[in-house]
Write a protein that holds these residues in place. Structure first.
Motif, PDB file in Angstrom:
ATOM      1  N   LEU A   1      44.677  83.768  48.287  1.00  0.00           N
ATOM      2  CA  LEU A   1      44.402  84.944  47.468  1.00  0.00           C
ATOM      3  C   LEU A   1      42.920  85.029  47.119  1.00  0.00           C
ATOM      4  N   THR A   2      42.310  83.901  46.783  1.00  0.00           N
ATOM      5  CA  THR A   2      40.878  83.880  46.493  1.00  0.00           C
ATOM      6  C   THR A   2      40.068  84.298  47.714  1.00  0.00           C
ATOM      7  N   ALA A   3      40.451  83.805  48.891  1.00  0.00           N
ATOM      8  CA  ALA A   3      39.754  84.179  50.122  1.00  0.00           C
ATOM      9  C   ALA A   3      39.866  85.682  50.381  1.00  0.00           C
ATOM     10  N   TYR A   4      41.041  86.237  50.173  1.00  0.00           N
ATOM     11  CA  TYR A   4      41.244  87.672  50.386  1.00  0.00           C
ATOM     12  C   TYR A   4      40.406  88.494  49.410  1.00  0.00           C
ATOM     13  N   LEU A   5      40.376  88.083  48.141  1.00  0.00           N
ATOM     14  CA  LEU A   5      39.585  88.813  47.146  1.00  0.00           C
ATOM     15  C   LEU A   5      38.089  88.715  47.426  1.00  0.00           C
ATOM     16  N   LEU A   6      37.626  87.543  47.863  1.00  0.00           N
ATOM     17  CA  LEU A   6      36.207  87.393  48.206  1.00  0.00           C
ATOM     18  C   LEU A   6      35.836  88.277  49.390  1.00  0.00           C
ATOM     19  N   ALA A   7      36.734  88.373  50.372  1.00  0.00           N
ATOM     20  CA  ALA A   7      36.461  89.228  51.531  1.00  0.00           C
ATOM     21  C   ALA A   7      36.355  90.698  51.126  1.00  0.00           C
ATOM     22  N   ILE A   8      37.180  91.111  50.163  1.00  0.00           N
ATOM     23  CA  ILE A   8      37.131  92.502  49.710  1.00  0.00           C
ATOM     24  C   ILE A   8      35.912  92.742  48.819  1.00  0.00           C
ATOM     25  N   ILE A   9      35.638  91.819  47.909  1.00  0.00           N
ATOM     26  CA  ILE A   9      34.526  92.003  46.974  1.00  0.00           C
ATOM     27  C   ILE A   9      33.190  92.074  47.713  1.00  0.00           C
ATOM     28  N   PHE A  10      32.998  91.220  48.710  1.00  0.00           N
ATOM     29  CA  PHE A  10      31.729  91.187  49.442  1.00  0.00           C
ATOM     30  C   PHE A  10      31.725  92.090  50.665  1.00  0.00           C
ATOM     31  N   SER A  11      32.808  92.864  50.875  1.00  0.00           N
ATOM     32  CA  SER A  11      32.887  93.824  51.986  1.00  0.00           C
ATOM     33  C   SER A  11      32.520  93.173  53.318  1.00  0.00           C
ATOM     34  N   LEU A  12      33.215  92.106  53.645  1.00  0.00           N
ATOM     35  CA  LEU A  12      32.913  91.365  54.864  1.00  0.00           C
ATOM     36  C   LEU A  12      33.391  92.129  56.098  1.00  0.00           C
ATOM     37  N   LYS A  13      32.753  91.832  57.213  1.00  0.00           N
ATOM     38  CA  LYS A  13      33.215  92.357  58.496  1.00  0.00           C
ATOM     39  C   LYS A  13      34.555  91.708  58.839  1.00  0.00           C
ATOM     40  N   PRO A  14      35.346  92.339  59.700  1.00  0.00           N
ATOM     41  CA  PRO A  14      36.688  91.790  59.992  1.00  0.00           C
ATOM     42  C   PRO A  14      36.672  90.340  60.462  1.00  0.00           C
ATOM     43  N   ILE A  15      35.756  90.000  61.364  1.00  0.00           N
ATOM     44  CA  ILE A  15      35.717  88.630  61.881  1.00  0.00           C
ATOM     45  C   ILE A  15      35.321  87.652  60.782  1.00  0.00           C
ATOM     46  N   GLN A  16      34.344  88.030  59.951  1.00  0.00           N
ATOM     47  CA  GLN A  16      33.934  87.170  58.848  1.00  0.00           C
ATOM     48  C   GLN A  16      35.067  86.998  57.830  1.00  0.00           C
ATOM     49  N   ALA A  17      35.759  88.106  57.544  1.00  0.00           N
ATOM     50  CA  ALA A  17      36.862  88.045  56.584  1.00  0.00           C
ATOM     51  C   ALA A  17      37.973  87.123  57.078  1.00  0.00           C
ATOM     52  N   ILE A  18      38.274  87.184  58.371  1.00  0.00           N
ATOM     53  CA  ILE A  18      39.323  86.338  58.926  1.00  0.00           C
ATOM     54  C   ILE A  18      38.917  84.863  58.855  1.00  0.00           C
ATOM     55  N   ALA A  19      37.627  84.575  59.106  1.00  0.00           N
ATOM     56  CA  ALA A  19      37.150  83.192  59.025  1.00  0.00           C
ATOM     57  C   ALA A  19      37.303  82.649  57.599  1.00  0.00           C
ATOM     58  N   VAL A  20      36.955  83.462  56.606  1.00  0.00           N
ATOM     59  CA  VAL A  20      37.110  83.044  55.209  1.00  0.00           C
ATOM     60  C   VAL A  20      38.584  82.841  54.875  1.00  0.00           C
ATOM     61  N   LEU A  21      39.437  83.726  55.379  1.00  0.00           N
ATOM     62  CA  LEU A  21      40.867  83.616  55.113  1.00  0.00           C
ATOM     63  C   LEU A  21      41.468  82.380  55.773  1.00  0.00           C
ATOM     64  N   ILE A  22      41.019  82.066  56.991  1.00  0.00           N
ATOM     65  CA  ILE A  22      41.504  80.854  57.656  1.00  0.00           C
ATOM     66  C   ILE A  22      41.146  79.618  56.842  1.00  0.00           C
ATOM     67  N   MET A  23      39.924  79.602  56.299  1.00  0.00           N
ATOM     68  CA  MET A  23      39.517  78.472  55.464  1.00  0.00           C
ATOM     69  C   MET A  23      40.414  78.350  54.237  1.00  0.00           C
ATOM     70  N   GLY A  24      40.769  79.478  53.642  1.00  0.00           N
ATOM     71  CA  GLY A  24      41.624  79.449  52.462  1.00  0.00           C
ATOM     72  C   GLY A  24      43.047  79.034  52.760  1.00  0.00           C
ATOM     73  N   CYS A  25      43.504  79.212  53.991  1.00  0.00           N
ATOM     74  CA  CYS A  25      44.881  78.865  54.348  1.00  0.00           C
ATOM     75  C   CYS A  25      45.027  77.442  54.872  1.00  0.00           C
ATOM     76  N   CYS A  26      43.917  76.726  55.062  1.00  0.00           N
ATOM     77  CA  CYS A  26      43.993  75.364  55.575  1.00  0.00           C
ATOM     78  C   CYS A  26      44.543  74.422  54.504  1.00  0.00           C
ATOM     79  N   PRO A  27      45.216  73.353  54.905  1.00  0.00           N
ATOM     80  CA  PRO A  27      45.722  72.386  53.925  1.00  0.00           C
ATOM     81  C   PRO A  27      44.601  71.501  53.400  1.00  0.00           C
ATOM     82  N   GLY A  28      44.943  70.650  52.458  1.00  0.00           N
ATOM     83  CA  GLY A  28      43.973  69.727  51.893  1.00  0.00           C
ATOM     84  C   GLY A  28      43.552  68.673  52.901  1.00  0.00           C
ATOM     85  N   GLY A  29      42.336  68.163  52.731  1.00  0.00           N
ATOM     86  CA  GLY A  29      41.798  67.178  53.651  1.00  0.00           C
ATOM     87  C   GLY A  29      41.686  65.803  53.017  1.00  0.00           C
TER      88      GLY A  29
END
Length: 373
Positions: free
Chosen positions: A81-109
């Motif tokens: 949810l944070t990744a999605y909101l950041l992508a909307i707030i900063f008006s990211l391009k589709p590819i950039q938004a997807i990269a941020v969303l992938i990072m947010g969906c990854c499990p803990g390391g």
């Protein structure tokens, strides 16, 4: 969504080096460094941290998984949810938004386990959360990506690296299982192994940070993605701590859940980016993943420094309180002794003249005894 590509030349992961843009060879070196360092870190550190796990406590977390449930809610609820909101707030391009969303969906390391140790967190809960989030990622990653991207018109399919998730899961479970056995059979030796592994884990984190900074020198990264890579892990730590606090978790669990929420599996994110995007987009996306990893370590070191300073200050305060109580005790003790002695002396002086008088009258005739009484 699709599974890992095989040997097809059309798959971005199988693109030849001649097709890569200038500067992407450095990313190949970066991937090699991350792979080797992660393998060593996961094997050594997870074995040493497994030596701190007690079967009784681990079973209690699995039997009543409230802490694990809160951690999973943070990992696959707050972070996407944070990744999605950041992508909307900063008006990211589709590819950039997807990269941020992938990072947010990854499990803990594994980084989260090292940081949890240095902030005196619940290691049993940390290892349980890392393992459970890795298992849950097999279904939650594609689900979260589908929910948050269904309204976007994607030009490419996103590939979930199931094989890498499975390898990560095995590299977590096997060393931890050996560590638990060592702790059960040789508890004294396991404490030494734990200290060595904690120091080695800290050194490896520094090596990863320095290596990433060296390899990132001269790379171009969009300023917006750089800001997001700085904000994103910090928001994860804060929101994870607040949610754990609202669900009435202990302070130790709050620290653990906070660290686990903000620390993501960077290697898994890089693998998924490589499998999903063509070569011309990988440079910028890899830069974002690397920047997130560097800021993730930076925030972790700052959290450790702040906690250790607080811990040292608390110990000094408690030591001063013990000294003050000791001084008060020794100051009161002579006065109480003096009063006791003074009272005894007075009693002795009062009783001295009576004793011989009665003794003297006892020698007189019987008819004079009543006067003594």
């Amino acid at each position: 969504m699709r599974a890992n590509c095989s040997s097809s030349s059309s798959c971005p992961a199988n693109s030849s080096e001649e097709e890569l843009p200038v500067g992407l060879e450095g990313h190949g070196n970066l991937k090699l460094v991350f792979t080797v360092v992660s393998a060593v870190m996961v094997g050594l550190v997870m074995f040493s941290f497994g030596c701190s796990v007690e079967i009784r406590k681990l079973w209690s977390h699995l039997r009543r998984p409230w802490g694990i449930a809160v951690g999973l809610l943070c990992q696959f609820g707050l972070m996407p949810l944070t990744a999605y909101l950041l992508a909307i707030i900063f008006s990211l391009k589709p590819i950039q938004a997807i990269a941020v969303l992938i990072m947010g969906c990854c499990p803990g390391g594994t980084v989260s386990n090292v940081l949890t140790f240095w902030v005196d967190g619940d290691m049993d809960l940390s290892i349980s959360m890392t393992t459970c989030s890795t298992v849950a990622a097999l279904g939650m990653m594609p689900l979260c990506l589908h929910l948050y991207t269904w309204s976007w018109k994607l030009m490419q399919n996103l590939t979930i690296p199931y094989q890498n998730i499975g390898i990560t899961l095995v590299s977590l479970i096997v060393p931890v299982a050996f560590g638990i056995c060592v702790n059960y059979r040789w508890p004294k030796q396991s404490k030494i192994i734990l200290k060595i592994g904690a120091v080695a884990g800290g050194i490896l984190l520094l090596v990863v940070a320095v290596t990433g900074m060296v390899l990132a020198k001269g790379w171009d990264l969009d300023i917006t993605l750089l800001i997001i890579s700085f904000i994103f892990p910090l928001v994860g730590h804060v929101t994870g701590f607040l949610l754990a606090l609202l669900t009435h978790q202990s302070w130790q669990r709050c620290r653990t859940i906070s660290v686990e929420t903000g620390a993501q599996n960077i290697q898994l994110c890089i693998t998924m980016l490589q499998l999903s995007f063509p070569a011309q987009h990988l440079v910028q996306l890899f830069n974002f993943a690397l920047a997130y990893g560097l800021f993730q370590l930076l925030h972790g070191f700052l959290i450790i420094a702040a906690y250790q300073a607080y811990k040292r200050r608390l110990k000094n305060k408690q030591r001063r309180q013990r000294l003050d109580r000791t001084d008060i005790y020794y100051e009161k003790k002579p006065r109480e002794t003096g009063v006791f002695l003074e009272g005894s002396d007075e009693a002795a002086v009062t009783l001295e003249p009576l004793e011989p008088v009665c003794h003297h009258r006892a020698l007189e005739p019987i008819d004079h005894i009543s006067s003594c009484e």
